[in-house]
Scaffold this motif. Sequence first.
Motif, PDB file in Angstrom:
ATOM      1  N   ASN A   1      50.258  41.986  51.570  1.00 57.10           N
ATOM      2  CA  ASN A   1      49.423  42.492  50.488  1.00 57.10           C
ATOM      3  C   ASN A   1      48.999  43.916  50.781  1.00 57.10           C
ATOM      4  N   TYR A   2      48.951  44.733  49.724  1.00 54.49           N
ATOM      5  CA  TYR A   2      48.643  46.154  49.862  1.00 54.49           C
ATOM      6  C   TYR A   2      47.345  46.476  49.129  1.00 54.49           C
ATOM      7  N   TYR A   3      46.480  47.247  49.791  1.00 54.43           N
ATOM      8  CA  TYR A   3      45.178  47.583  49.207  1.00 54.43           C
ATOM      9  C   TYR A   3      44.949  49.096  49.277  1.00 54.43           C
ATOM     10  N   PRO A   4      44.474  49.717  48.181  1.00 58.88           N
ATOM     11  CA  PRO A   4      44.127  49.095  46.886  1.00 58.88           C
ATOM     12  C   PRO A   4      45.329  48.822  45.985  1.00 58.88           C
ATOM     13  N   THR A   5      46.457  49.547  46.164  1.00 63.68           N
ATOM     14  CA  THR A   5      47.657  49.311  45.368  1.00 63.68           C
ATOM     15  C   THR A   5      48.873  49.442  46.263  1.00 63.68           C
ATOM     16  N   VAL A   6      50.001  48.940  45.772  1.00 63.79           N
ATOM     17  CA  VAL A   6      51.249  49.040  46.530  1.00 63.79           C
ATOM     18  C   VAL A   6      51.658  50.491  46.695  1.00 63.79           C
ATOM     19  N   GLU A   7      51.501  51.283  45.635  1.00 66.04           N
ATOM     20  CA  GLU A   7      51.952  52.666  45.668  1.00 66.04           C
ATOM     21  C   GLU A   7      51.030  53.556  46.485  1.00 66.04           C
ATOM     22  N   ASN A   8      49.758  53.217  46.574  1.00 68.05           N
ATOM     23  CA  ASN A   8      48.794  54.061  47.265  1.00 68.05           C
ATOM     24  C   ASN A   8      47.993  53.230  48.262  1.00 68.05           C
ATOM     25  N   ALA A   9      48.718  52.560  49.139  1.00 73.00           N
ATOM     26  CA  ALA A   9      48.073  51.645  50.071  1.00 73.00           C
ATOM     27  C   ALA A   9      47.384  52.401  51.195  1.00 73.00           C
ATOM     28  N   GLY A  10      46.212  51.905  51.558  1.00 71.17           N
ATOM     29  CA  GLY A  10      45.520  52.414  52.730  1.00 71.17           C
ATOM     30  C   GLY A  10      45.295  51.310  53.735  1.00 71.17           C
ATOM     31  N   LEU A  11      45.572  50.074  53.307  1.00 68.05           N
ATOM     32  CA  LEU A  11      45.430  48.922  54.181  1.00 68.05           C
ATOM     33  C   LEU A  11      46.495  47.906  53.814  1.00 68.05           C
ATOM     34  N   VAL A  12      47.185  47.393  54.831  1.00 74.86           N
ATOM     35  CA  VAL A  12      48.246  46.406  54.627  1.00 74.86           C
ATOM     36  C   VAL A  12      47.865  45.128  55.353  1.00 74.86           C
ATOM     37  N   GLU A  13      47.941  44.020  54.627  1.00 77.06           N
ATOM     38  CA  GLU A  13      47.585  42.718  55.182  1.00 77.06           C
ATOM     39  C   GLU A  13      48.847  41.870  55.324  1.00 77.06           C
ATOM     40  N   PHE A  14      49.066  41.336  56.529  1.00 74.78           N
ATOM     41  CA  PHE A  14      50.199  40.456  56.797  1.00 74.78           C
ATOM     42  C   PHE A  14      49.668  39.044  57.023  1.00 74.78           C
ATOM     43  N   LEU A  15      50.143  38.096  56.227  1.00 71.93           N
ATOM     44  CA  LEU A  15      49.782  36.689  56.397  1.00 71.93           C
ATOM     45  C   LEU A  15      50.960  36.006  57.066  1.00 71.93           C
ATOM     46  N   LEU A  16      50.840  35.794  58.363  1.00 71.46           N
ATOM     47  CA  LEU A  16      51.969  35.352  59.173  1.00 71.46           C
ATOM     48  C   LEU A  16      52.232  33.863  59.075  1.00 71.46           C
ATOM     49  N   ASP A  17      51.336  33.133  58.406  1.00 68.40           N
ATOM     50  CA  ASP A  17      51.534  31.692  58.238  1.00 68.40           C
ATOM     51  C   ASP A  17      51.758  31.308  56.795  1.00 68.40           C
ATOM     52  N   ALA A  18      51.985  32.301  55.939  1.00 67.98           N
ATOM     53  CA  ALA A  18      52.171  32.026  54.513  1.00 67.98           C
ATOM     54  C   ALA A  18      53.456  32.674  54.026  1.00 67.98           C
ATOM     55  N   PRO A  19      54.275  31.945  53.278  1.00 64.98           N
ATOM     56  CA  PRO A  19      55.500  32.548  52.734  1.00 64.98           C
ATOM     57  C   PRO A  19      55.174  33.607  51.700  1.00 64.98           C
ATOM     58  N   ALA A  20      56.026  34.594  51.599  1.00 68.08           N
ATOM     59  CA  ALA A  20      55.777  35.709  50.696  1.00 68.08           C
ATOM     60  C   ALA A  20      56.060  35.312  49.253  1.00 68.08           C
ATOM     61  N   PRO A  21      55.318  35.886  48.294  1.00 70.30           N
ATOM     62  CA  PRO A  21      55.675  35.729  46.885  1.00 70.30           C
ATOM     63  C   PRO A  21      56.918  36.552  46.608  1.00 70.30           C
ATOM     64  N   GLU A  22      57.426  36.475  45.393  1.00 71.53           N
ATOM     65  CA  GLU A  22      58.636  37.225  45.069  1.00 71.53           C
ATOM     66  C   GLU A  22      58.420  38.717  45.204  1.00 71.53           C
ATOM     67  N   GLU A  23      57.214  39.191  44.896  1.00 69.51           N
ATOM     68  CA  GLU A  23      56.868  40.599  45.047  1.00 69.51           C
ATOM     69  C   GLU A  23      55.519  40.687  45.749  1.00 69.51           C
TER      70      GLU A  23
END
Length: 253
Positions: A193-215
């Motif tokens: 997950n990208y915060y606040p947006t994918v295009e202008n991310a300042g923080l990236v969250e990785f959920l290592l126990d959860a499968p990714a959504p399509e996007e």
Amino acid sequence: MLAAMLAASVLLSGCASLLERTYTTAEPHTRKFWESEAAGTLRAENRQDIVNDILLLISQHTESATLRLYNFTDDVTVAETLQQATSEVRQETPMGAYAVEYITSSAHPQRGYYEIDFAISYRRTAEQVKAVVNATSTEAVYSLLEGALAGEKEELAVRIGYWDGDSREAVETAMAELRAAQGIEDAPYWAVNYYPTVENAGLVEFLLDAPAPEEPLDAMGETPEQGEGMEGAETGGQEKTSENFEKSVDKLD
């Protein structure tokens, strides 16, 4: 004798220079945001000050606080400024988008300033906020993810100092390379997950126990494509409902 005294003075002065030390003290940059005579009370003079104050509260996972707002003379301007500042924090800053559910505020005019009461509701725990890691660029993602896997962590949040058009690809490449090195290419891909947006991310969250959504998702819980064509999607749903209704009428006839 005089020569000896001169030589001794030179030696002593040389030793003094060697023994000299320069001491510096460092104070938190946020010190200026606090009222000197009111413990625990913040101060601000403009919208940017308010934003900085709220971000300070978020970094400490503070749920409620008081702020003294100066240089404002009417209730309407205060209300508008508070609305703009809280919306900016929640929607446009990485930590606000990542950690905050909503922010409420109320203003009370005092002699010479407005007293503002803030209440912050969080979507992340204090431990999660404290665990956010700072990185200057996406080049650190590989090693940070490697360390998270070694520590058997279920999630990793990285605040990225520099983000450009190639950064998202760099993040995905780092993940793919690490998964290959760890021999887990066939395991469910991690959610990112990208915060606040994918295009202008300042923080990236990785959920290592959860499968990714399509996007990947941004702070609003939407993929980059979901923001576009929503009106068309709703219209399509209405057309389908109308079509099903007509078929039901035909059956009744």
